[in-house]
Design a protein around this motif. Sequence first.
Motif, PDB file in Angstrom:
ATOM      1  N   GLY A   1      -6.603  57.359 -13.429  1.00  0.00           N
ATOM      2  CA  GLY A   1      -5.574  57.743 -11.530  1.00  0.00           C
ATOM      3  C   GLY A   1      -4.230  56.849 -10.939  1.00  0.00           C
ATOM      4  O   GLY A   1      -4.513  55.950 -11.497  1.00  0.00           O
ATOM      5  N   ARG A   2      -3.846  57.382 -10.313  1.00  0.00           N
ATOM      6  CA  ARG A   2      -2.604  57.006  -9.076  1.00  0.00           C
ATOM      7  C   ARG A   2      -3.190  56.500  -8.244  1.00  0.00           C
ATOM      8  O   ARG A   2      -3.927  57.448  -6.962  1.00  0.00           O
ATOM      9  CB  ARG A   2      -1.809  57.278  -9.085  1.00  0.00           C
ATOM     10  CG  ARG A   2      -0.691  58.087 -10.529  1.00  0.00           C
ATOM     11  CD  ARG A   2       0.698  58.757  -9.912  1.00  0.00           C
ATOM     12  NE  ARG A   2       1.396  58.472  -9.312  1.00  0.00           N
ATOM     13  CZ  ARG A   2       2.159  57.310  -9.878  1.00  0.00           C
ATOM     14  NH1 ARG A   2       2.446  57.328 -10.945  1.00  0.00           N
ATOM     15  NH2 ARG A   2       3.227  57.555  -8.554  1.00  0.00           N
TER      16      ARG A   2
ATOM     17  N   TYR B   1      -1.675  44.990 -14.752  1.00  0.00           N
ATOM     18  CA  TYR B   1      -2.194  43.298 -14.714  1.00  0.00           C
ATOM     19  C   TYR B   1      -3.150  44.103 -15.855  1.00  0.00           C
ATOM     20  O   TYR B   1      -3.382  45.418 -15.893  1.00  0.00           O
ATOM     21  CB  TYR B   1      -1.675  43.674 -13.932  1.00  0.00           C
ATOM     22  CG  TYR B   1      -1.112  43.312 -12.952  1.00  0.00           C
ATOM     23  CD1 TYR B   1      -0.366  42.138 -12.934  1.00  0.00           C
ATOM     24  CD2 TYR B   1      -0.265  44.777 -12.392  1.00  0.00           C
ATOM     25  CE1 TYR B   1       0.297  41.124 -12.010  1.00  0.00           C
ATOM     26  CE2 TYR B   1       0.643  44.388 -11.508  1.00  0.00           C
ATOM     27  CZ  TYR B   1       1.107  42.946 -11.576  1.00  0.00           C
ATOM     28  OH  TYR B   1       2.696  42.944 -10.271  1.00  0.00           O
ATOM     29  N   ASN B   2      -3.969  42.966 -16.751  1.00  0.00           N
ATOM     30  CA  ASN B   2      -4.921  43.664 -17.151  1.00  0.00           C
ATOM     31  C   ASN B   2      -6.304  43.268 -16.571  1.00  0.00           C
ATOM     32  O   ASN B   2      -7.261  42.269 -16.009  1.00  0.00           O
ATOM     33  CB  ASN B   2      -5.052  42.827 -18.568  1.00  0.00           C
ATOM     34  CG  ASN B   2      -3.966  43.186 -19.371  1.00  0.00           C
ATOM     35  OD1 ASN B   2      -3.883  44.612 -19.426  1.00  0.00           O
ATOM     36  ND2 ASN B   2      -2.805  42.458 -20.107  1.00  0.00           N
ATOM     37  N   ILE B   3      -7.408  43.856 -16.463  1.00  0.00           N
ATOM     38  CA  ILE B   3      -8.717  43.424 -16.250  1.00  0.00           C
ATOM     39  C   ILE B   3      -9.743  43.550 -17.297  1.00  0.00           C
ATOM     40  O   ILE B   3     -10.193  44.277 -17.949  1.00  0.00           O
ATOM     41  CB  ILE B   3      -9.955  44.737 -15.160  1.00  0.00           C
ATOM     42  CG1 ILE B   3      -8.247  44.940 -13.747  1.00  0.00           C
ATOM     43  CG2 ILE B   3     -10.392  44.848 -14.286  1.00  0.00           C
ATOM     44  CD1 ILE B   3      -8.847  45.890 -12.653  1.00  0.00           C
ATOM     45  N   LYS B   4     -10.206  42.912 -17.516  1.00  0.00           N
ATOM     46  CA  LYS B   4     -11.178  42.254 -18.711  1.00  0.00           C
ATOM     47  C   LYS B   4     -12.474  41.942 -18.314  1.00  0.00           C
ATOM     48  O   LYS B   4     -13.107  42.318 -19.436  1.00  0.00           O
ATOM     49  CB  LYS B   4     -11.244  40.780 -19.489  1.00  0.00           C
ATOM     50  CG  LYS B   4      -9.681  40.412 -19.684  1.00  0.00           C
ATOM     51  CD  LYS B   4      -9.037  40.981 -20.494  1.00  0.00           C
ATOM     52  CE  LYS B   4      -7.381  39.923 -21.563  1.00  0.00           C
ATOM     53  NZ  LYS B   4      -7.300  41.756 -21.712  1.00  0.00           N
ATOM     54  N   SER B   5     -12.708  42.548 -16.859  1.00  0.00           N
ATOM     55  CA  SER B   5     -14.372  42.122 -16.970  1.00  0.00           C
ATOM     56  C   SER B   5     -15.047  44.370 -17.110  1.00  0.00           C
ATOM     57  O   SER B   5     -14.398  45.121 -16.653  1.00  0.00           O
ATOM     58  CB  SER B   5     -15.005  41.997 -15.663  1.00  0.00           C
ATOM     59  OG  SER B   5     -16.114  42.050 -14.793  1.00  0.00           O
TER      60      SER B   5
ATOM     61  N   VAL C   1      -3.796  47.745 -14.834  1.00  0.00           N
ATOM     62  CA  VAL C   1      -3.181  48.192 -13.528  1.00  0.00           C
ATOM     63  C   VAL C   1      -1.947  48.094 -13.620  1.00  0.00           C
ATOM     64  O   VAL C   1      -1.034  46.883 -13.777  1.00  0.00           O
ATOM     65  CB  VAL C   1      -3.959  47.751 -12.682  1.00  0.00           C
ATOM     66  CG1 VAL C   1      -3.373  48.326 -11.067  1.00  0.00           C
ATOM     67  CG2 VAL C   1      -5.467  47.559 -12.711  1.00  0.00           C
ATOM     68  N   MET C   2      -1.366  49.364 -13.787  1.00  0.00           N
ATOM     69  CA  MET C   2       0.210  49.598 -13.707  1.00  0.00           C
ATOM     70  C   MET C   2       0.897  49.333 -12.556  1.00  0.00           C
ATOM     71  O   MET C   2       0.638  50.598 -11.588  1.00  0.00           O
ATOM     72  CB  MET C   2       0.859  50.443 -14.267  1.00  0.00           C
ATOM     73  CG  MET C   2       2.434  49.922 -14.715  1.00  0.00           C
ATOM     74  SD  MET C   2       3.307  51.209 -15.363  1.00  0.00           S
ATOM     75  CE  MET C   2       3.036  51.134 -16.909  1.00  0.00           C
TER      76      MET C   2
ATOM     77  N   GLU D   1      -1.319  52.091 -10.994  1.00  0.00           N
ATOM     78  CA  GLU D   1      -1.515  53.245 -11.460  1.00  0.00           C
ATOM     79  C   GLU D   1      -2.671  52.996 -13.268  1.00  0.00           C
ATOM     80  O   GLU D   1      -3.002  51.565 -13.574  1.00  0.00           O
ATOM     81  CB  GLU D   1      -1.039  53.918 -13.228  1.00  0.00           C
ATOM     82  CG  GLU D   1      -0.824  55.216 -13.928  1.00  0.00           C
ATOM     83  CD  GLU D   1      -0.199  55.474 -14.703  1.00  0.00           C
ATOM     84  OE1 GLU D   1      -0.192  56.384 -15.415  1.00  0.00           O
ATOM     85  OE2 GLU D   1       1.114  55.982 -13.571  1.00  0.00           O
ATOM     86  N   ILE D   2      -4.426  53.308 -12.462  1.00  0.00           N
ATOM     87  CA  ILE D   2      -5.407  52.709 -13.241  1.00  0.00           C
ATOM     88  C   ILE D   2      -6.108  53.492 -14.514  1.00  0.00           C
ATOM     89  O   ILE D   2      -5.932  54.789 -14.453  1.00  0.00           O
ATOM     90  CB  ILE D   2      -6.505  52.272 -12.132  1.00  0.00           C
ATOM     91  CG1 ILE D   2      -6.130  51.672 -11.318  1.00  0.00           C
ATOM     92  CG2 ILE D   2      -7.517  52.483 -13.985  1.00  0.00           C
ATOM     93  CD1 ILE D   2      -7.037  51.260 -10.459  1.00  0.00           C
TER      94      ILE D   2
END
Length: 140
Positions: free
Chosen positions: A112-113, A99-103, A92-93, A76-77
């Motif tokens: 969404g999924r 989880y993390n996206i720093k960029s 992002v789960m 799931e974003i």
Amino acid sequence: MLTGFYSALIIFTLLFIIAAFFFIREFVKKKVSPFNLNTIMLGVLTLFMLIVSGIYSYDFYHLQTSDQKTAGGICEITFVNGHGRSIDTTEVMIEDKVYNIKSSTYKDFPDGRYHCELTYLPISKIVTQIDILTKDEKGD
């Protein structure tokens, strides 16, 4: 982008530790009690910087050696807007792990999924690469 971030953080930490070493050495040379409040606070801050530096150095090592962990499945974003108070991130789960996206590279993904596979750093769980799979790619 992550390499630059980690490099700058490690260099800053090392410079701080060197400056703290010389500062404490000056206290000892002047025969002033080295256990006053300033020295204790500087010691605590130096210890904290060593711990943070160690954690990020471990992630930096894994980033340089391409020895990163992977995860995959239904994800799931969600884009989290910092509103100027913090860094915008994309979360992002996967199976109750975040989880993390720093960029800003992936901020255009619609929330969404999806079925995805990602690689991430082991301690900070910062995503270095994410692949969104369509039905054709995952074999459905």
